[in-house]
Each structure stands twice: as C-alpha cells, then as structure tokens.
Motif scaffolding. Structure first.
Motif, short mmCIF file in Angstrom:
data_model
loop_
_atom_site.label_atom_id
_atom_site.label_comp_id
_atom_site.label_asym_id
_atom_site.label_seq_id
_atom_site.Cartn_x
_atom_site.Cartn_y
_atom_site.Cartn_z
N PHE A 24 38.99 32.12 29.27
CA PHE A 24 39.53 32.74 30.48
C PHE A 24 38.52 33.51 31.30
O PHE A 24 38.85 33.95 32.41
N LEU A 25 37.29 33.69 30.83
CA LEU A 25 36.30 34.42 31.63
C LEU A 25 36.08 33.78 32.99
O LEU A 25 35.83 34.48 33.97
N ILE A 26 36.17 32.47 33.05
CA ILE A 26 35.90 31.80 34.32
C ILE A 26 37.12 31.79 35.24
O ILE A 26 37.00 31.45 36.42
N LEU A 27 38.29 32.15 34.71
CA LEU A 27 39.52 32.02 35.49
C LEU A 27 39.45 32.72 36.85
O LEU A 27 39.80 32.13 37.88
N PRO A 28 38.99 33.97 36.91
CA PRO A 28 39.00 34.65 38.21
C PRO A 28 37.83 34.31 39.13
O PRO A 28 37.77 34.83 40.25
N VAL A 29 36.90 33.46 38.68
CA VAL A 29 35.71 33.19 39.52
C VAL A 29 35.45 31.71 39.75
O VAL A 29 34.66 31.36 40.63
N PHE A 30 36.10 30.82 39.01
CA PHE A 30 35.70 29.42 39.08
C PHE A 30 36.00 28.79 40.43
O PHE A 30 35.21 27.97 40.93
N VAL A 148 38.95 41.15 34.13
CA VAL A 148 38.10 42.25 34.58
C VAL A 148 36.63 41.89 34.41
O VAL A 148 35.81 42.10 35.31
N LEU A 149 36.27 41.33 33.26
CA LEU A 149 34.87 41.07 32.95
C LEU A 149 34.31 39.85 33.69
O LEU A 149 33.12 39.82 34.01
N GLY A 150 35.17 38.85 33.95
CA GLY A 150 34.67 37.63 34.60
C GLY A 150 33.93 37.90 35.90
O GLY A 150 32.77 37.49 36.05
N PRO A 151 34.53 38.61 36.86
CA PRO A 151 33.82 38.87 38.12
C PRO A 151 32.58 39.74 37.94
O PRO A 151 31.57 39.54 38.64
N LEU A 152 32.62 40.70 37.00
CA LEU A 152 31.47 41.56 36.79
C LEU A 152 30.30 40.79 36.18
O LEU A 152 29.15 40.91 36.63
N LEU A 240 37.25 40.86 50.31
CA LEU A 240 36.87 41.63 49.12
C LEU A 240 35.78 40.86 48.39
O LEU A 240 35.99 39.72 47.96
N ALA A 241 34.61 41.45 48.26
CA ALA A 241 33.48 40.77 47.62
C ALA A 241 33.85 40.37 46.20
O ALA A 241 34.50 41.15 45.48
N PRO A 242 33.47 39.17 45.75
CA PRO A 242 33.85 38.71 44.42
C PRO A 242 33.51 39.69 43.30
O PRO A 242 34.26 39.81 42.33
N VAL A 243 32.38 40.40 43.40
CA VAL A 243 32.01 41.33 42.34
C VAL A 243 33.03 42.46 42.19
O VAL A 243 33.13 43.10 41.14
N HIS A 244 33.80 42.72 43.25
CA HIS A 244 34.79 43.79 43.21
C HIS A 244 36.18 43.32 42.78
O HIS A 244 37.08 44.15 42.65
N HIS A 245 36.34 42.01 42.56
CA HIS A 245 37.66 41.52 42.17
C HIS A 245 38.12 42.14 40.85
O HIS A 245 39.31 42.43 40.68
#
Length: 452
Positions: A24-30, A148-152, A240-245
C-alpha cells in the motif's frame, strides 16, 4: 496468552504488516507517477494499482491448503520471495505493463491464509481469537501508515525507490519467519481459521454470508478506485503538492480511527449492529459524492471533511464485517467463510482499480467518485435485507480422537449457551457457536471430557 503465543503473534503480525505496508505504500502516489510511464492509460493505471488483488484472490486459499501438507513456513517463505521479486520487477519497469507484471507477482505471494493457519497452530483455542485480533489491528495500522508514509518517502526515493523498499520489507519478513516465528510442533487443519474444501458449497449457498461477501467486495472496490483519482484531485484541483498529501491523510486517519470506536461499542455492546452497519454504508455513499463535489469546487476543507467521514465509515465497516462473518458462519465453517470473504475483498480491489481507471478515462475524477458512491448505494440495497445478526461467538473445545459424534453432539448441545455443534474427531475438536453471556464453561468442559 503465554510467552510462546505472544512471541508467535508478534512475529506473525510483523510479517503481515511488512507485506501490507509494502503493497500500500504506492497507493497514494502511483497515479501521479504513472503519468511518466510509457503506454499509460487511465485503465492501465487502475489495473496496476489493483492487479495484486486478482492474483491474491486466486492463490491465497490454494497456498493455505498446500501449507497443510508441506508446512506453513516453506509456503510463507516462498510467498514472501515472490512478493520481493515482484517488487523488484516493478521497481525496474519503465512501462506501465512492466509495473502491472510486478504488481501481479507481488500479489502472487499470497501468504494470508498460511499466516493465519500458522497462528492457529501456535496458539491455544482460548488464545486464538486474541491473536487474530492483534494481527487484524496490525493490518489496519499498516494501511493507515502507508497513506502517510507513501507521499513522504516518495519525495526522497521516488516510486521505484518505494518498490525497492517494498522488496527489502519482503526480505525482512523472511528473516522474521526464520528467526522470529517459533517452530511449529506439527500442523493440522483448523476449521475456525482456514478453509476446508468440503465446506465451500455450504458457505456459498448461505445468503447472509454472500451478502457480506458482496459488501467487502464493494467496499474495497471503492477504496482502490478512490486512489485512482484522489492524488490527482489533490494536486491538480486543490494545488496541494504531493509531498504534503501525507499531512492531509495523517489527521484524517487518526481521527477516523478514534471516531469509529463509539459506533463499534453501540453496535456490539448495545446490539445495534444492523442500524450502525447500514448507516455506515450510507455514509460511504454520501462521503464519496462529497469528495467529487468538494474536489470540483477546489475546497481543501471540504475534501478533508469528506475523507474523514469516508474513512470513519470505512474503518467501522472493515472492523464490523469480519465480526458479522463470524456470527453468521455455521459451526465448523468459520475458516472457510473467512477464506471466501478474503477472496471477495481482493477481487474487489482488482475490480475497483479497473473500474476506477475506466471511469477516470471516461468522466474524470467526478466519474470515479460517482462510481464509488453508486457502488455503496448498491451495497446499501443489498444489505438492507440482512437479518439482525445473531450475537454468537465461535468456540472450540478439544475432544478425544475416538469420540462418537452421534453421542457427543447432543451432549454438547445440551450445555447452557451452546447453540450449534460440529464434532470432528479426526481434528480432535468440536466447533461450537455459543452465547458467551450464557455459556456454562464448566459444564462444557465436563461434557467434552466425559466418557462415552
């Protein structure tokens, strides 16, 4: 739980968490990353996100059955090796098709059933429910942490780096299997924790169980489809910049987890499960529609509020559905019912990826959220016909290998609080459905151990 059970439960929960975190790490950024891959289309983005569910659904029950014959640890190690290999394939892929192949291979490492079977091997009947609950909570925490960790982490290592990190997590899981999980003293079938082939027809004919299977299918269809569109909405419509998601997801997930607890108490302790359950499904439908409207209007506060309602309801349903399966499953068929339920969950994830990608290509983000809202509305109609759940618990008692079911079954059924009985002498166990507040535990023990 004794020391061995605590060690086994902690190790197995860690293995499950490492694998789920990796998935799931890639879920919020893929969806953002896929724009730069050759051959990308909206449908293929959805396929890449959800394809793990198809291979997981196809293989988790067979892997569990194989582990009955060759042992749990070899199957789990093989599954984690496939998972790590798939992560490497996805990390090196330069096309969307390569990522799909890697994600499919990740899902082929389908160790869920074997892990739960090993947990059953290493725990006593009286400790097993607690062990399974700990593993379940760990899965929920891993999912929340991944959002939380994926975007960071994406900012530091990119999505290929996330895939390589996932491979490392798979290898770390193999280390936990080898060095952290106690050695099993033998393995046998546990009908309360794993699927039994002879029970499939019984489970698949049960309308209440099928209603719940449809529910988890539609719930995870909506979840996977959400992340086909949501990262793009946050970046493009809300700027909203991806790093802040991740900083948006963090308070939402924490508050949503806390907010569901009172509803769980009302549903279980005050026996209002049906009303709370239907209300949560309606909340998912309304929240999904709200996400579409707030995203279109470009209001971050509106999206945050809709996400809070969505994940509060999602967490509530995710926690309630296994409990309802356990209540509805016939005695001796809980493991099979849970196996079918898990397969429906993974198929829902795959279908949500494909359908979400298609909807995004046809109608944009609003189409995706409309799809999710419609799926939840369909679920509400299906669930509306559910019978009030029986507030029963599964219970297992040891019986002699030479026990005569014709004699022992009515004897156990006569004990106060026992509602259903299935005696399986070859497993040296009797599987019961009981009313815990009425159960005569001393009488049950005496009935199980009395001479024929």
């Amino acid at each position: 739980m004794n020391r061995l059970e605590r060690r086994a439960t902690s190790a197995l929960a860690t293995i499950y968490a490492l694998r789920m975190l990796g998935l799931f790490l890639i879920l919020p950024v893929f969806a953002l990353y896929a724009e730069g891959l050759a051959g990308t289309t909206p449908v293929l983005v959805g396929v890449a996100i959800g394809i793990y569910g198809l291979t997981q659904a196809a293989l988790q029950i067979p892997f569990g059955m194989v582990s009955d014959h060759i042992g749990r640890k070899p199957v789990i190690l093989f599954g984690l090796a496939l998972f790590a290999a798939g992560s490497g394939v996805a990390a090196e892929a330069e096309t969307i098709h390569g990522v799909i192949a890697g994600r499919a291979l990740q899902g082929a490492g389908a160790i869920a059933a074997a892990v739960l079977a090993l947990a059953a091997d290493l725990t006593r009947e009286e400790s097993r429910l607690r062990a399974m609950a700990i593993i379940g909570i760990t899965i929920g925490v891993a999912f929340s942490a991944s959002l939380v960790l994926g975007p960071l982490l994406d900012r530091w290592m990119g999505v290929p780096g996330l895939f390589w990190l996932t491979a490392v997590l798979g290898v770390a899981g193999m280390g936990v299997v080898i060095f952290g999980v106690p050695t099993e003293r033998g393995h046998r079938v546990h009908r309360d924790a794993e699927a039994v082939p002879g029970q499939f027809a019984r489970v698949l004919r049960d309308p209440e169980l099928l209603r719940l299977d449809a529910g988890i299918f539609l719930l995870h269809l909506g979840l996977t489809a959400t992340f086909v569109a949501l990262p793009l909405v946050l970046r493009d419509q809300l700027e909203l910049a991806p790093v802040h998601h991740g900083w948006l997801y963090l308070p939402v997930m924490v508050v949503a987890f806390v907010a569901m607890v009172p509803f769980i108490i009302v549903a279980e302790k005050h026996r209002r499960m049906r009303g709370v359950f239907l209300g949560a499904i309606a909340a998912v439908a309304l929240a999904a529609a709200g996400l579409g409207l707030a995203g279109q209007a470009g209001t971050l506060a509106g999206v945050a509020m809709a996400l809070l309602v969505y994940f509060t309801a999602f967490n509530l349903l995710e926690a309630s559905l296994p409990s309802l399966i356990a209540k509805a499953a016939p005695a001796g068929a809980k493991g099979t019912a849970m196996g079918v339920y898990s397969s429906a969950q993974f198929l829902g994830a795959f279908t949500g990826g494909v359908a979400g990608g298609w909807a995004h290509g046809v109608a944009g983000a609003e189409g995706v959220f409309g799809l999710i809202s419609g799926a939840a509305a369909l679920w509400w109609l299906i669930a509306r016909g559910m019978a009030p759940p029986r507030y029963l618990s599964s219970h297992v008692v040891a019986v002699p290998a030479d026990a005569d079911p014709a004699i022992l079954t009515p004897r156990l059924a006569a004990v106060a609080g026992v509602v259903e009985v299935e005696v399986v002498p070859e497993e040296e166990a009797a599987y019961l459905k009981v009313e815990l507040d009425r159960l005569d535990r001393e009488g049950l023990e005496a009935a199980a151990t009395a001479a024929p």
